[in-house]
Design a protein around this motif. Sequence first.
Motif, PDB file in Angstrom:
ATOM      1  N   THR A 125     -11.055  -7.939  -4.997  1.00 43.79           N
ATOM      2  CA  THR A 125     -10.023  -8.686  -4.422  1.00 43.79           C
ATOM      3  C   THR A 125      -8.656  -8.924  -5.254  1.00 43.79           C
ATOM      4  N   LYS A 163      -9.658  -1.443  -2.545  1.00 38.10           N
ATOM      5  CA  LYS A 163      -8.818  -1.148  -3.511  1.00 38.10           C
ATOM      6  C   LYS A 163      -9.003   0.173  -3.976  1.00 38.10           C
ATOM      7  N   GLY A 197      -1.120  -4.136   7.742  1.00 38.68           N
ATOM      8  CA  GLY A 197      -1.982  -3.574   6.525  1.00 38.68           C
ATOM      9  C   GLY A 197      -3.149  -4.720   6.733  1.00 38.68           C
ATOM     10  N   THR A 198      -3.577  -4.861   5.377  1.00 36.87           N
ATOM     11  CA  THR A 198      -4.762  -5.720   5.102  1.00 36.87           C
ATOM     12  C   THR A 198      -4.531  -6.870   5.836  1.00 36.87           C
ATOM     13  N   ALA A 216       0.843  -1.161   0.090  1.00 34.39           N
ATOM     14  CA  ALA A 216       0.076   0.062   0.038  1.00 34.39           C
ATOM     15  C   ALA A 216       0.882   1.231  -0.120  1.00 34.39           C
ATOM     16  N   PRO A 250      -6.115  -0.857   4.287  1.00 36.81           N
ATOM     17  CA  PRO A 250      -6.781  -1.399   5.251  1.00 36.81           C
ATOM     18  C   PRO A 250      -7.768  -0.314   5.763  1.00 36.81           C
ATOM     19  N   HIS A 309      -4.725  -2.482  -2.148  1.00 40.66           N
ATOM     20  CA  HIS A 309      -5.727  -2.615  -1.287  1.00 40.66           C
ATOM     21  C   HIS A 309      -5.013  -1.975   0.244  1.00 40.66           C
ATOM     22  N   GLY A 367      -5.234   0.081  10.526  1.00 43.24           N
ATOM     23  CA  GLY A 367      -6.754   0.778   9.810  1.00 43.24           C
ATOM     24  C   GLY A 367      -6.625   2.350   9.508  1.00 43.24           C
ATOM     25  N   LEU A 393     -12.460  -4.347   9.909  1.00 44.86           N
ATOM     26  CA  LEU A 393     -11.223  -4.044   8.810  1.00 44.86           C
ATOM     27  C   LEU A 393     -11.373  -4.619   7.693  1.00 44.86           C
ATOM     28  N   GLN A 394     -11.682  -3.591   6.506  1.00 45.53           N
ATOM     29  CA  GLN A 394     -12.010  -4.107   5.272  1.00 45.53           C
ATOM     30  C   GLN A 394     -10.714  -3.657   4.348  1.00 45.53           C
ATOM     31  N   ALA A 395     -10.495  -4.398   3.366  1.00 46.87           N
ATOM     32  CA  ALA A 395      -9.320  -4.113   2.298  1.00 46.87           C
ATOM     33  C   ALA A 395     -10.376  -3.472   1.125  1.00 46.87           C
TER      34      ALA A 395
END
Length: 430
Positions: free
Chosen positions: A332, A286, A266-267, A54, A369, A367, A391, A282-284
Amino acid sequence: MSEIVIDQELLKPAQRQIVVIGGGVIGMSTAYFLAEAGHQVALIEQRRNVAEVATLGNSGMLAAASTTPWAINGMRKRILSGLFSQEAGTILNARLSPSLWRWLLRWTSTPELQRYQLHCERMQRLASYSQHILLQLQQQCQLEYEQSHGLLQLFRSEKELAATAPLQAMLSERNVAYSLLDGAAAQALEPALATARSVAGGLYFPELASGNCTLFTKQLKSLAQASGVQFHFDLRVDAVEPQDGRVALKIGGDILHADAVVVAAGTGSARLLKNLGVKVPLQAVKTYTATAAVKNHDVAPKLALQDNAYKVTMARFGERIRIAGVAELGATDTTIDDKALRTLLKVTQDWYPDAANYHNAQMWTGHIPMLADEVPLVGATASSNVYINIGHGGSGWSMALGAAKIVADQISGRSPEIDIDGLTLARYRR
């Protein structure tokens, strides 16, 4: 796999063996401040060097005062309208994932003004602290990372500009230096906007900055190495487990023990924390960047820019311009979405159409986080001697140094230098 060995020579009485998981700007900053605090530090990264995920695609924004949540009132409407638009700042890549839909519901729940301002305050508190630390670090170490000063947040309509009234009130309350500009004043401040299609006005932040985050992170790596930080690349941590007052890290068939561990992956952090029973939204997400060579210096921007409507930024890195933005939800993969590319190109054509060779730009996608409230989580977990620094979303660099210093202070038994209310796991237990 070769055995990982942490040099145990000349340990000081207060010195602890700390492992930091993650080699982005967040993990690198954490390792640096832990070493500066006198600890013996090892950083583990599954890539071949620092700043390869990232951080590599970081926007370059060091924008403490304008660090705000991406999700604003009407975000669900924006996402839905983006489904039928050729360009959009937020793209929904729908798939059957219950966790994604739960996260989306939390992220897009209509933010009450008071709650939105609370999240802004927490982010800006941390970002302002980070900015203060960065200035000190620059003075001490003479860092050069293609930085430039001044940030202009641009608005395409009077309605957009009027909607910033709550933000302006908060900035004034916090004594943040900024100026409210009409369209003519914005173009006078940044002459490169002379050919822009529509400038309703802007907010100018003279004390904010931009720069090359990848270059900064690698310079910080050199400083950390000089302070004794050991680096272990091409290694993936499979699990983290507290064990007999210490922490065990499972790496393939090997076990590494440390006095404490900081998860800053990170993710990849959610996977490690899940095994510890730490569940956070926590979401990845893009996101995209395009980096183009300047071709016409007379109409190239001097200031960093934020496009309020599309949430796209533009920053000058020496002889290059980096355009960054677009949140693609649910994707993804790392393929380039045509709508995202059109969005970045639209912003460049609207503001600085002749400044750079945009169609030959170097594209990146990856991606980041992001938590549902977009406020980072730092500090201790319920698992003994396991800490987190996660995050940070799209504002990672703006908050990195402050978050790292807080974690280093906690591990060292010192009180953080700022109020950390709302920045720790305690906010999920209220």
